[in-house]
Write a protein that holds these residues in place. Structure first.
Motif, PDB file in Angstrom:
ATOM      1  N   UNK A 184       0.834  -1.206   0.000  1.00 53.72           N
ATOM      2  CA  UNK A 184       0.000   0.000   0.000  1.00 53.72           C
ATOM      3  C   UNK A 184       0.871   1.260   0.000  1.00 53.72           C
ATOM      4  N   UNK A 185       0.363   2.334  -0.617  1.00 49.54           N
ATOM      5  CA  UNK A 185       1.119   3.592  -0.701  1.00 49.54           C
ATOM      6  C   UNK A 185       1.592   4.055   0.670  1.00 49.54           C
ATOM      7  N   UNK A 186       0.694   3.988   1.670  1.00 48.98           N
ATOM      8  CA  UNK A 186       1.053   4.511   2.994  1.00 48.98           C
ATOM      9  C   UNK A 186       2.218   3.705   3.592  1.00 48.98           C
ATOM     10  N   UNK A 187       2.192   2.394   3.386  1.00 44.11           N
ATOM     11  CA  UNK A 187       3.257   1.530   3.922  1.00 44.11           C
ATOM     12  C   UNK A 187       4.571   1.823   3.205  1.00 44.11           C
ATOM     13  N   UNK A 188       4.484   2.003   1.884  1.00 46.76           N
ATOM     14  CA  UNK A 188       5.689   2.275   1.088  1.00 46.76           C
ATOM     15  C   UNK A 188       6.326   3.604   1.498  1.00 46.76           C
ATOM     16  N   UNK A 189       5.495   4.649   1.654  1.00 44.16           N
ATOM     17  CA  UNK A 189       6.048   5.961   2.026  1.00 44.16           C
ATOM     18  C   UNK A 189       6.618   5.916   3.439  1.00 44.16           C
ATOM     19  N   UNK A 190       5.956   5.190   4.339  1.00 43.82           N
ATOM     20  CA  UNK A 190       6.459   5.081   5.717  1.00 43.82           C
ATOM     21  C   UNK A 190       7.798   4.344   5.735  1.00 43.82           C
ATOM     22  N   UNK A 236      14.593   3.799   5.303  1.00 40.25           N
ATOM     23  CA  UNK A 236      15.643   4.463   4.514  1.00 40.25           C
ATOM     24  C   UNK A 236      16.091   5.772   5.160  1.00 40.25           C
ATOM     25  N   UNK A 237      15.254   6.268   6.097  1.00 36.19           N
ATOM     26  CA  UNK A 237      15.571   7.516   6.819  1.00 36.19           C
ATOM     27  C   UNK A 237      15.779   8.692   5.837  1.00 36.19           C
ATOM     28  N   UNK A 238      14.948   8.718   4.806  1.00 35.91           N
ATOM     29  CA  UNK A 238      15.045   9.842   3.884  1.00 35.91           C
ATOM     30  C   UNK A 238      14.430  11.087   4.532  1.00 35.91           C
ATOM     31  N   UNK A 239      15.060  12.243   4.352  1.00 36.05           N
ATOM     32  CA  UNK A 239      14.448  13.493   4.843  1.00 36.05           C
ATOM     33  C   UNK A 239      13.098  13.693   4.149  1.00 36.05           C
ATOM     34  N   UNK A 240      12.122  14.360   4.826  1.00 33.91           N
ATOM     35  CA  UNK A 240      10.756  14.440   4.295  1.00 33.91           C
ATOM     36  C   UNK A 240      10.662  14.909   2.847  1.00 33.91           C
ATOM     37  N   UNK A 241      11.420  15.935   2.469  1.00 37.56           N
ATOM     38  CA  UNK A 241      11.295  16.449   1.095  1.00 37.56           C
ATOM     39  C   UNK A 241      11.758  15.386   0.095  1.00 37.56           C
ATOM     40  N   UNK A 242      12.856  14.710   0.428  1.00 38.85           N
ATOM     41  CA  UNK A 242      13.386  13.696  -0.487  1.00 38.85           C
ATOM     42  C   UNK A 242      12.458  12.486  -0.529  1.00 38.85           C
ATOM     43  N   UNK A 243      11.916  12.120   0.675  1.00 36.86           N
ATOM     44  CA  UNK A 243      11.012  10.964   0.735  1.00 36.86           C
ATOM     45  C   UNK A 243       9.794  11.210  -0.149  1.00 36.86           C
TER      46      UNK A 243
END
Ligand code: SAM
Length: 224
Positions: A153-159, A165-172
């Motif tokens: 699911x999109x929400x799981x993938x973005x989380x 991956x600890x990507x910063x919010x803008x990069x994530x």
């Protein structure tokens, strides 16, 4: 054909560094325990092993450490990956820049004991010709070890991008929305179907991470 790199907006060097940095987590103890039980027993004493989309060739290096007599070949379309692999020491690797969608594999039919493909096939627009090449080169009883993304699911993938991956919010956000359709293309059933259609029925499978599934397949009957 757009590569993973151009789709993600990363440079070759970014992707290379990411593959190197995450290698030990992706190919950790659980992976090698599965490899020992589901793959190694099918290999002859001096197996011919090829890795398609081998990246920095660290998987091949690890196979060589476990199977010192193995003959190891790696193919990747990105020269920076092959250059990195050629600098690895302590193992003999045959590494070549090669686009698996454009050229046949330089191996005779039925001559390869293990074909590995990790996080690569999902970027290929038309997987069937590539899988036909895999089936052509595999020896009877040979193994195709496919590890690739499965749909979440999109929400799981973005989380996952944020928390693991600890990507910063803008990069994530930038990379996450851009890569979601790429990484979430196939369900586990889709992969099994693709492999069966290609005459590579699945013998065993496991899922060690929510994002990726590992299939052990081998040459079988072609569906008409
Ligand atoms: C996400 S990386 C995975 C690298 C390696 N298999 C690993 O798991 O560490 C995907 C790799 O596939 C390669 N690749 C993408 N399309 C390819 C193609 N058509 N032929 C050969 N290699 C390709 C890329 O250059 C990249 O190194």
């Amino acid at each position: 054909m757009p590569t993973h790199q151009s789709l993600s907006g990363s440079t070759d060097e970014d992707l290379l560094q990411r593959m190197v940095d995450t290698h030990a987590d992706r190919f950790g103890e659980a992976f090698w325990a599965f490899f020992a039980s589901a793959v190694a027993p099918s290999l002859p004493p001096r197996p011919v092993v090829i890795d398609l989309g081998c990246g920095p060739a660290l998987f091949l290096r690890d196979v060589g450490q476990r199977h010192p007599s193995a003959v190891l070949h790696g193919y990747d379309v990105t020269p920076a990956m092959i250059e990195y692999g050629r600098r690895l020491t302590g193992v003999s690797l045959n590494l070549v820049v090669h686009d698996v969608t454009a050229q046949p594999l330089p191996h005779a039919a039925g001559s390869v004991d293990l074909v590995a493909m990790s996080s690569m096939l999902h970027v290929v627009d038309e997987p069937m010709p590539v899988l036909a090449e895999v089936r052509r080169v595999l020896a009877p009883g040979g193994v195709f070890l496919l590890q690739d993304w499965v749909r979440q699911p999109l929400s799981v993938y973005l989380a996952w991008r944020r928390d693991v991956l600890k990507e910063p919010p803008a990069e994530a956000a930038r990379r996450g929305y851009r890569l979601f359709p790429v990484h979430n293309k196939y369900t586990p059933d889709d992969w099994r179907w693709l492999l069966a259609e290609a005459g590579l029925p699945v013998r065993e499978q496991t899922q060690l991470r929510p994002s990726h599934r590992i299939f052990v397949a081998g040459p079988g009957a072609l569906r008409s």
